[in-house]
Design a protein around this motif. Structure first.
Motif, PDB file in Angstrom:
ATOM      1  N   GLU A   3      16.993  41.855  37.341  1.00 31.78           N
ATOM      2  CA  GLU A   3      17.253  40.482  37.790  1.00 31.78           C
ATOM      3  C   GLU A   3      16.083  39.597  37.368  1.00 31.78           C
ATOM      4  N   GLY A   4      16.391  38.391  36.890  1.00 38.26           N
ATOM      5  CA  GLY A   4      15.345  37.493  36.389  1.00 38.26           C
ATOM      6  C   GLY A   4      15.110  37.620  34.885  1.00 38.26           C
ATOM      7  N   GLN A   5      15.700  38.655  34.252  1.00 38.54           N
ATOM      8  CA  GLN A   5      15.553  38.837  32.790  1.00 38.54           C
ATOM      9  C   GLN A   5      16.299  37.726  32.044  1.00 38.54           C
ATOM     10  N   LEU A   6      15.647  37.155  31.029  1.00 39.63           N
ATOM     11  CA  LEU A   6      16.312  36.168  30.173  1.00 39.63           C
ATOM     12  C   LEU A   6      17.235  36.917  29.204  1.00 39.63           C
ATOM     13  N   VAL A   7      18.465  36.451  29.056  1.00 39.76           N
ATOM     14  CA  VAL A   7      19.422  37.130  28.163  1.00 39.76           C
ATOM     15  C   VAL A   7      20.203  36.107  27.331  1.00 39.76           C
ATOM     16  N   VAL A   8      20.658  36.574  26.169  1.00 39.09           N
ATOM     17  CA  VAL A   8      21.549  35.781  25.312  1.00 39.09           C
ATOM     18  C   VAL A   8      22.816  36.608  25.106  1.00 39.09           C
ATOM     19  N   PRO A   9      24.004  36.041  25.407  1.00 43.60           N
ATOM     20  CA  PRO A   9      25.234  36.809  25.235  1.00 43.60           C
ATOM     21  C   PRO A   9      25.731  36.762  23.793  1.00 43.60           C
ATOM     22  N   THR A  10      26.334  37.862  23.325  1.00 43.22           N
ATOM     23  CA  THR A  10      27.028  37.832  22.036  1.00 43.22           C
ATOM     24  C   THR A  10      28.390  37.165  22.257  1.00 43.22           C
ATOM     25  N   VAL A  11      29.135  36.959  21.165  1.00 46.73           N
ATOM     26  CA  VAL A  11      30.341  36.122  21.240  1.00 46.73           C
ATOM     27  C   VAL A  11      31.627  36.958  21.323  1.00 46.73           C
ATOM     28  N   ARG A  12      31.714  38.015  20.537  1.00 47.00           N
ATOM     29  CA  ARG A  12      33.005  38.728  20.439  1.00 47.00           C
ATOM     30  C   ARG A  12      33.215  39.730  21.564  1.00 47.00           C
ATOM     31  N   ARG A  13      34.472  39.836  22.009  1.00 45.51           N
ATOM     32  CA  ARG A  13      34.862  40.787  23.042  1.00 45.51           C
ATOM     33  C   ARG A  13      36.138  41.492  22.585  1.00 45.51           C
ATOM     34  N   PRO A  14      36.354  42.752  23.052  1.00 46.06           N
ATOM     35  CA  PRO A  14      37.581  43.444  22.671  1.00 46.06           C
ATOM     36  C   PRO A  14      38.798  42.766  23.287  1.00 46.06           C
ATOM     37  N   PRO A  15      39.957  42.758  22.612  1.00 45.91           N
ATOM     38  CA  PRO A  15      41.147  42.116  23.169  1.00 45.91           C
ATOM     39  C   PRO A  15      41.577  42.756  24.494  1.00 45.91           C
ATOM     40  N   ASN A  16      42.327  43.839  24.507  1.00 49.16           N
ATOM     41  CA  ASN A  16      42.672  44.506  25.769  1.00 49.16           C
ATOM     42  C   ASN A  16      41.907  45.805  25.904  1.00 49.16           C
ATOM     43  N   THR A  17      42.026  46.603  24.870  1.00 50.63           N
ATOM     44  CA  THR A  17      41.270  47.851  24.869  1.00 50.63           C
ATOM     45  C   THR A  17      40.340  47.816  23.673  1.00 50.63           C
ATOM     46  N   ALA A  18      39.217  48.530  23.761  1.00 47.67           N
ATOM     47  CA  ALA A  18      38.262  48.565  22.648  1.00 47.67           C
ATOM     48  C   ALA A  18      38.939  49.200  21.436  1.00 47.67           C
ATOM     49  N   ASN A  19      38.790  48.623  20.262  1.00 49.30           N
ATOM     50  CA  ASN A  19      39.322  49.203  19.037  1.00 49.30           C
ATOM     51  C   ASN A  19      38.179  49.811  18.231  1.00 49.30           C
ATOM     52  N   ASP A  55      31.647  42.365  14.831  1.00 45.08           N
ATOM     53  CA  ASP A  55      31.605  41.262  13.856  1.00 45.08           C
ATOM     54  C   ASP A  55      32.413  41.581  12.607  1.00 45.08           C
ATOM     55  N   MET A  56      32.772  42.859  12.395  1.00 44.15           N
ATOM     56  CA  MET A  56      33.557  43.234  11.217  1.00 44.15           C
ATOM     57  C   MET A  56      35.053  43.318  11.542  1.00 44.15           C
ATOM     58  N   ALA A  57      35.441  43.017  12.785  1.00 47.58           N
ATOM     59  CA  ALA A  57      36.856  43.104  13.181  1.00 47.58           C
ATOM     60  C   ALA A  57      37.648  41.929  12.624  1.00 47.58           C
ATOM     61  N   PRO A  58      38.921  42.143  12.238  1.00 49.55           N
ATOM     62  CA  PRO A  58      39.764  41.011  11.841  1.00 49.55           C
ATOM     63  C   PRO A  58      40.047  40.132  13.064  1.00 49.55           C
ATOM     64  N   PRO A  59      40.395  38.848  12.834  1.00 47.40           N
ATOM     65  CA  PRO A  59      40.550  37.923  13.960  1.00 47.40           C
ATOM     66  C   PRO A  59      41.520  38.402  15.033  1.00 47.40           C
ATOM     67  N   ASP A  60      42.560  39.156  14.663  1.00 47.00           N
ATOM     68  CA  ASP A  60      43.524  39.574  15.692  1.00 47.00           C
ATOM     69  C   ASP A  60      43.060  40.810  16.462  1.00 47.00           C
ATOM     70  N   GLN A  61      41.875  41.317  16.153  1.00 49.07           N
ATOM     71  CA  GLN A  61      41.385  42.486  16.892  1.00 49.07           C
ATOM     72  C   GLN A  61      40.128  42.164  17.700  1.00 49.07           C
ATOM     73  N   CYS A  62      39.928  40.871  17.983  1.00 49.91           N
ATOM     74  CA  CYS A  62      38.809  40.501  18.847  1.00 49.91           C
ATOM     75  C   CYS A  62      39.092  39.149  19.486  1.00 49.91           C
TER      76      CYS A  62
END
Ligand code: NDP
Ligand code: ZN
Length: 353
Positions: free
Chosen positions: A79-95, A104-111
């Motif tokens: 708690e108190g740690q400075l963090v930066v979030p990444t942008v991409r997240r898995p759609p429903n399940t991780a592929n 970052d290498m996923a096609p647009p429909d897989q993230c």
């Protein structure tokens, strides 16, 4: 809590109230300090890029954030740690891309992309995120941590460009950045230590804060209205690296003409469906006989965020202040999202440590 969002059918971002999110298993709750605005946010607002989260009547904007861990929950974060979030997240399940640690290498429909495509962003007092997508950063990044995400895109792009030149002794004499927006200027600063001579192309008259910044970095400003990209080799010199950050589709092809023998062009811009004629045969020949490469690059992941921290730490002290020209409170949402030529990077400040 406060959030800045676009509602379906609206074309303006607004300050709204919504419940503070509850972290799920493996997630931390982060209190947002600052969120940057960039060209992509305007494309999202205009409905030209990304889309709303399913089942939501609004989209919280923002993908360039820095915050502080408010509740570590069951993660190993402090708690108190400075963090930066990444942008991409898995759609429903991780592929496979997420399982390999290469979203970052996923096609647009897989993230999904937070703040851009199918997921809420970070322009809110609080957000939650799985620990794996939160990059701990040094406390010195409280003000400039919003530059880590855009710089991480450059780190990835340059890693891929260098990899394409790794089979021989690639000379790094001259580099040209196309575009004097925030991404182009961050990249120009990054390239100073690697190339002997650097150039940055825009279409602005002096006086202009981006031209001042280009020259303060020691680079040469190229006005595309006087010197189109294809004329750069004769007017200045052929380039070992061209980094496209205009989103102007012709520049992808003009880049081939601007390259030196054995050079590489890396394309970041996201244009619309522009159609135009190209001299396909001549450009194809130039790529082949010149041993040239063109590389497209989108997004970035954790290692690129970590490298971006090192890169930003090594830049001159004045650079962050010169780039971040405007800081607004969330209530000033209309001002924050208006464009003006004396602005470079605009930031929304939700709080401080
Ligand atoms: P901006 O829109 O703020 O900057 C683009 C800059 O390019 C502007 O300064 C603009 O000049 C200049 N420009 C556009 N067309 C020309 C032209 N024909 N000649 C000279 N200059 C030109 O965007 P960002 O800096 O935030 O991002 C740059 C691009 O990269 C955008 O297309 C964005 O979507 C994309 N992007 C891609 C990422 C990726 O991972 N691939 C990540 C982040 C961004 P002016 O302001 O005078 O009009
Ligand atoms: Zn961005």
């Amino acid at each position: 809590m406060r959030a800045i969002a676009v509602e379906r059918g609206d074309s303006q971002p607004r300050l709204i109230e919504k419940p503070r999110p509850e972290p799920g298993p493996g997630e931390a709750l982060v209190r947002t300090l600052r969120v940057g605005i960039d060209g992509t946010d305007f494309e999202v607002i205009d409905g030209n890029h990304g889309g709303f989260p399913a089942d939501s009547d609004h989209q919280v904007l923002g993908h360039e954030a820095v915050g502080v861990v408010e509740a570590s929950n069951d993660t190993d974060l402090e708690e108190g740690q400075l963090v930066v979030p990444t942008v991409r997240r898995p759609p429903n399940t991780a592929n496979e891309f997420f399982r390999r640690g290469e979203p970052d290498m996923a096609p647009p429909d897989q993230c999904l992309e937070r703040g851009i495509d199918g997921a809420h962003g970070y322009m809110a007092d609080y957000f939650t995120s799985p620990e794996a997508f939160l990059v701990p950063v040094p406390a010195a990044f409280e003000a400039t941590g919003i530059l880590i995400e855009p710089m991480s895109n450059t780190e990835k792009a340059l890693e891929h460009a260098s990899a394409s030149r790794s089979a021989f002794d690639w000379q790094r004499d001259a580099a040209l950045v196309l575009g004097n927006g925030p991404l182009g200027l961050l990249t120009l600063a990054r390239l100073q230590s690697e190339f002997d001579r650097t150039y940055c192309l825009g279409r602005r008259d002096r006086p202009d804060p981006t031209i001042d910044l280009i020259e303060r970095l020691g680079a040469t400003y190229v006005d595309s209205r006087e010197t189109p990209v294809t004329d750069v080799p004769t007017a200045y010199e052929p380039m070992d690296l061209v980094y496209e950050a205009t989103g102007y589709a012709k520049h992808a092809f003009d880049t081939i003409d601007a390259l030196e023998q054995n050079g590489v062009g890396v394309l970041l811009g996201l244009p619309g469906d522009d159609a135009f004629d190209v001299e396909g045969g001549r450009l194809h020949r130039s790529l082949v006989q010149g041993n040239k490469a063109l590389v497209g690059s989108v997004n970035s992941h954790v290692t690129h965020f970590e490298t971006a921290c090192e890169t930003l730490s090594a830049l001159p002290d004045w650079f962050g202040d010169a780039l971040v020209t405007d800081v607004f409170e969330p209530a000033a949402v209309d001002d924050a999202f208006s464009r003006s030529p004396d602005r470079i990077k605009t930031v929304i400040e939700f709080g401080s440590r």
